[in-house]
Write a protein that holds these residues in place. Structure first.
Motif, PDB file in Angstrom:
ATOM      1  N   MET A   1      23.756  59.863  25.025  1.00 29.76           N
ATOM      2  CA  MET A   1      23.800  61.319  25.166  1.00 29.76           C
ATOM      3  C   MET A   1      25.190  61.731  25.639  1.00 29.76           C
ATOM      4  N   SER A   2      25.814  62.644  24.893  1.00 26.35           N
ATOM      5  CA  SER A   2      27.117  63.203  25.300  1.00 26.35           C
ATOM      6  C   SER A   2      26.935  64.696  25.546  1.00 26.35           C
ATOM      7  N   ILE A   3      27.439  65.147  26.684  1.00 27.42           N
ATOM      8  CA  ILE A   3      27.264  66.537  27.104  1.00 27.42           C
ATOM      9  C   ILE A   3      28.619  67.121  27.484  1.00 27.42           C
ATOM     10  N   GLU A   4      28.815  68.364  27.105  1.00 26.03           N
ATOM     11  CA  GLU A   4      30.019  69.115  27.441  1.00 26.03           C
ATOM     12  C   GLU A   4      29.606  70.275  28.346  1.00 26.03           C
ATOM     13  N   ILE A   5      30.169  70.330  29.544  1.00 22.36           N
ATOM     14  CA  ILE A   5      29.887  71.414  30.489  1.00 22.36           C
ATOM     15  C   ILE A   5      31.119  72.301  30.531  1.00 22.36           C
ATOM     16  N   LEU A   6      30.971  73.554  30.135  1.00 26.05           N
ATOM     17  CA  LEU A   6      32.121  74.425  29.898  1.00 26.05           C
ATOM     18  C   LEU A   6      32.272  75.488  30.980  1.00 26.05           C
ATOM     19  N   GLY A   7      33.471  75.591  31.525  1.00 29.40           N
ATOM     20  CA  GLY A   7      33.850  76.721  32.365  1.00 29.40           C
ATOM     21  C   GLY A   7      33.264  76.753  33.751  1.00 29.40           C
ATOM     22  N   ALA A   8      32.873  75.606  34.302  1.00 35.51           N
ATOM     23  CA  ALA A   8      32.309  75.582  35.657  1.00 35.51           C
ATOM     24  C   ALA A   8      33.418  75.510  36.706  1.00 35.51           C
ATOM     25  N   ARG A   9      33.107  75.988  37.887  1.00 30.34           N
ATOM     26  CA  ARG A   9      33.981  75.734  39.026  1.00 30.34           C
ATOM     27  C   ARG A   9      33.606  74.359  39.561  1.00 30.34           C
ATOM     28  N   LEU A  10      34.450  73.382  39.302  1.00 28.98           N
ATOM     29  CA  LEU A  10      34.195  72.009  39.717  1.00 28.98           C
ATOM     30  C   LEU A  10      34.647  71.829  41.166  1.00 28.98           C
ATOM     31  N   ILE A  11      33.688  71.517  42.049  1.00 36.58           N
ATOM     32  CA  ILE A  11      33.996  71.214  43.450  1.00 36.58           C
ATOM     33  C   ILE A  11      33.556  69.779  43.706  1.00 36.58           C
ATOM     34  N   ASP A  12      34.531  68.906  43.900  1.00 33.41           N
ATOM     35  CA  ASP A  12      34.242  67.499  44.188  1.00 33.41           C
ATOM     36  C   ASP A  12      34.919  67.148  45.510  1.00 33.41           C
ATOM     37  N   PRO A  13      34.203  67.257  46.613  1.00 35.24           N
ATOM     38  CA  PRO A  13      34.833  67.029  47.923  1.00 35.24           C
ATOM     39  C   PRO A  13      35.463  65.648  48.062  1.00 35.24           C
ATOM     40  N   ALA A  14      34.886  64.628  47.422  1.00 29.71           N
ATOM     41  CA  ALA A  14      35.408  63.266  47.572  1.00 29.71           C
ATOM     42  C   ALA A  14      36.824  63.147  47.044  1.00 29.71           C
ATOM     43  N   SER A  15      37.142  63.885  45.976  1.00 28.82           N
ATOM     44  CA  SER A  15      38.482  63.801  45.383  1.00 28.82           C
ATOM     45  C   SER A  15      39.348  65.007  45.709  1.00 28.82           C
ATOM     46  N   GLY A  16      38.755  66.024  46.329  1.00 26.31           N
ATOM     47  CA  GLY A  16      39.513  67.221  46.678  1.00 26.31           C
ATOM     48  C   GLY A  16      39.664  68.210  45.545  1.00 26.31           C
ATOM     49  N   HIS A  17      38.978  68.010  44.429  1.00 29.93           N
ATOM     50  CA  HIS A  17      39.089  68.929  43.294  1.00 29.93           C
ATOM     51  C   HIS A  17      38.298  70.199  43.556  1.00 29.93           C
ATOM     52  N   ASP A  18      38.916  71.333  43.233  1.00 30.07           N
ATOM     53  CA  ASP A  18      38.245  72.631  43.290  1.00 30.07           C
ATOM     54  C   ASP A  18      38.942  73.537  42.293  1.00 30.07           C
ATOM     55  N   GLN A  19      38.421  73.560  41.077  1.00 25.70           N
ATOM     56  CA  GLN A  19      39.050  74.335  40.020  1.00 25.70           C
ATOM     57  C   GLN A  19      38.043  74.645  38.919  1.00 25.70           C
ATOM     58  N   VAL A  20      38.318  75.682  38.162  1.00 23.14           N
ATOM     59  CA  VAL A  20      37.498  76.006  37.002  1.00 23.14           C
ATOM     60  C   VAL A  20      37.954  75.131  35.845  1.00 23.14           C
ATOM     61  N   THR A  21      37.041  74.384  35.276  1.00 20.58           N
ATOM     62  CA  THR A  21      37.412  73.425  34.243  1.00 20.58           C
ATOM     63  C   THR A  21      36.181  73.039  33.427  1.00 20.58           C
ATOM     64  N   ASN A  22      36.375  72.130  32.496  1.00 25.56           N
ATOM     65  CA  ASN A  22      35.278  71.580  31.699  1.00 25.56           C
ATOM     66  C   ASN A  22      35.014  70.145  32.133  1.00 25.56           C
ATOM     67  N   LEU A  23      33.779  69.708  31.958  1.00 22.70           N
ATOM     68  CA  LEU A  23      33.396  68.334  32.260  1.00 22.70           C
ATOM     69  C   LEU A  23      32.804  67.704  31.005  1.00 22.70           C
ATOM     70  N   TYR A  24      33.092  66.415  30.833  1.00 22.29           N
ATOM     71  CA  TYR A  24      32.607  65.696  29.654  1.00 22.29           C
ATOM     72  C   TYR A  24      31.865  64.441  30.100  1.00 22.29           C
ATOM     73  N   LEU A  25      30.653  64.307  29.604  1.00 15.38           N
ATOM     74  CA  LEU A  25      29.764  63.214  30.001  1.00 15.38           C
ATOM     75  C   LEU A  25      29.363  62.412  28.782  1.00 15.38           C
ATOM     76  N   ARG A  26      29.303  61.092  28.961  1.00 14.17           N
ATOM     77  CA  ARG A  26      28.815  60.226  27.884  1.00 14.17           C
ATOM     78  C   ARG A  26      28.258  58.943  28.489  1.00 14.17           C
ATOM     79  N   ASP A  27      27.129  58.504  27.960  1.00 14.68           N
ATOM     80  CA  ASP A  27      26.491  57.256  28.404  1.00 14.68           C
ATOM     81  C   ASP A  27      26.266  57.230  29.908  1.00 14.68           C
ATOM     82  N   GLY A  28      25.886  58.393  30.450  1.00 14.09           N
ATOM     83  CA  GLY A  28      25.541  58.456  31.861  1.00 14.09           C
ATOM     84  C   GLY A  28      26.715  58.495  32.810  1.00 14.09           C
ATOM     85  N   LYS A  29      27.944  58.629  32.295  1.00 13.27           N
ATOM     86  CA  LYS A  29      29.137  58.630  33.146  1.00 13.27           C
ATOM     87  C   LYS A  29      29.958  59.898  32.915  1.00 13.27           C
ATOM     88  N   VAL A  30      30.750  60.252  33.919  1.00 12.06           N
ATOM     89  CA  VAL A  30      31.768  61.277  33.751  1.00 12.06           C
ATOM     90  C   VAL A  30      32.952  60.619  33.048  1.00 12.06           C
TER      91      VAL A  30
END
Length: 423
Positions: free
Chosen positions: A1-30
């Motif tokens: 399964m491949s999924i495209e998540i479009l236009g979300a505000r990505l907040i990932d405290p572990a890496s310090g990311h906080d931005q509006v972007t797209n996410l791409y998923l495949r085979d259960g992984k980012v």
């Protein structure tokens, strides 16, 4: 399964990311964020405009009630409730029947969790056989079967010597122990925090020292044994201060607090509603404020639901005769967002205490959305709202927040790159 998540505000405290972007998923992984990888073709697209994408929440204390207490809950019902609250990974407690002290019980829980196909389940095994505090459980066999840590709940060991030996044995194999700190003798017969409210209502009190005396002993034994320890369900400001002092001395200790302890105080007991009967008890305003500050500065790195579902009859009796506990895992994210709404935490800090902090405390996978990590994600609308109880998945309806309008709304919960919950 491949999924495209479009236009979300990505907040990932572990890496310090906080931005509006797209996410791409495949085979259960980012597999990427920002631009799509070469040759990527999405089988499913999610328009996440206006939504926040965060690591799936990691809850360190959820009573699944199975095996043995199916009238209160089941693995299927409670893990579904967890995904509704944005939780993708949870640790289940060992208070089952039979107790979670054998590889067979561990494997049964994991098999049923896989069959249910909702949230990831990480069992916490019993530290002693039958939680009796007399003989050590077979910790290595439990670890090999899938237990990630070991605890005895509020059940005390028969002697400090036995507890010390258990901690030393756990340290030998680099196992993590989960410690509740409540002195049985000081708490015996208590129903509420020892203070003006308990006195006014005529309820037997549990003093602050019930926690701090046990916590002092446990910290000294942890230091001597050299074991990794996670202190769970702190309820006092002084207890949080003691954890801070231990961390400053370099002890490998972490801590969590029940989310409801950051919201409620013992003043909620006016009216004698059994929905507010919990153990350890709701404390006073000063303790709540101290716990909030410990969460803000990171001394307490994890906020847990401490979800304990009960059947209706368990709460239908005079206050002191009812069973303790609140069912709240499916409100975990909306309830937590009240702390942001009230200006107590900013959103990235809150999400850290709900995801990366718990994952690190018990060395669990997940808690981050970095490339290559499991695609365990919660997508929520920070401007939306949730009417608690409008839809209810847990078997336990013993929740004082039902009927409240809470901030935020979980729209999607993805586990292993697959949508497990959608609202």
């Amino acid at each position: 399964m491949s999924i495209e998540i479009l236009g979300a505000r990505l907040i990932d405290p572990a890496s310090g990311h906080d931005q509006v972007t797209n996410l791409y998923l495949r085979d259960g992984k980012v597999i990427a964020s920002g631009a799509a990888p070469a040759g990527f073709r999405a089988e499913q697209r999610i328009d996440a405009s206006g939504l926040v994408a965060a690591p799936g929440l990691v809850d360190l204390s959820v009573a699944l009630r199975e095996p043995g207490y199916s009238r209160k809950g089941s693995i299927a019902s409670e893990t579904l409730a967890a995904t509704a609250g944005g939780v993708t990974s949870l640790c289940c407690t060992p208070q089952t029947r039979p107790v979670l002290d054998t590889a067979a019980v561990t494997e049964m829980i994991l098999d049923r969790a896989r069959d249910a196909g909702h949230a990831r389940v990480f069992p916490i095994g019993a530290l002693s056989r039958n939680l009796a505090g007399e003989q050590l459980a077979e910790l290595v066999a439990l670890r090999d079967a899938g237990c990630v840590a070991f605890g005895n709940g509020l059940e005390q060991f028969g002697s400090n010597r036995t507890l010390r030996r258990a901690l030393e044995y756990a340290a030998t194999f680099d196992l993590t122990v989960v410690l509740h700190s409540q002195d049985r003798d000081l708490a015996e017969g208590g129903l509420a925090h020892e203070g003006p409210t308990a006195s006014l209502l005529g309820l037997a009190g549990i003093p602050e020292s019930a926690e701090t005396v046990a916590l002092a002993r446990n910290l000294l034994l942890v230091e001597q044994a050299g074991v990794r320890a996670h202190f769970t369900q702190l309820s006092t400001a002084r207890g949080a201060q003691m954890i801070a002092e231990a961390q400053a001395r370099g002890l490998p200790v972490t801590a969590d607090v029940a989310l409801y302890q950051l919201i409620l105080t013992d003043e909620a007991l006016h009216g004698f509603s059994s929905l507010y009967h919990v153990q350890p008890p709701l404390r006073g305003t000063a303790d709540r404020d101290g716990l909030r500050e410990a969460v803000r500065c990171g001394v307490i790195s994890s906020i847990a639901s401490h979800h304990q579902p009960h059947e209706i009859d368990a709460k239908q009796a005079p206050f002191g005769a009812t069973e303790a506990g609140i069912s709240s895992v499916e409100l975990h994210l909306p309830l937590a967002l009240t702390l942001v709404q009230d200006g107590l935490l900013d959103l990235p800090t809150l999400l850290a205490r709900l995801s990366s902090g718990p994952a690190r405390a018990l060395r669990l996978p997940g808690g981050t959305l970095e490339v290559g990590q499991p695609a365990d994600i919660v997508l929520f609308d920070p401007q939306g709202s949730t009417l608690a109880g409008e839809v209810w998945y847990s078997k336990g309806q013993n929740c004082p927040f039902i009927g409240h309008c809470l901030p935020g709304a979980v729209r999607y919960t993805l586990v292993d790159g697959r949508i497990r919950f959608q609202r």
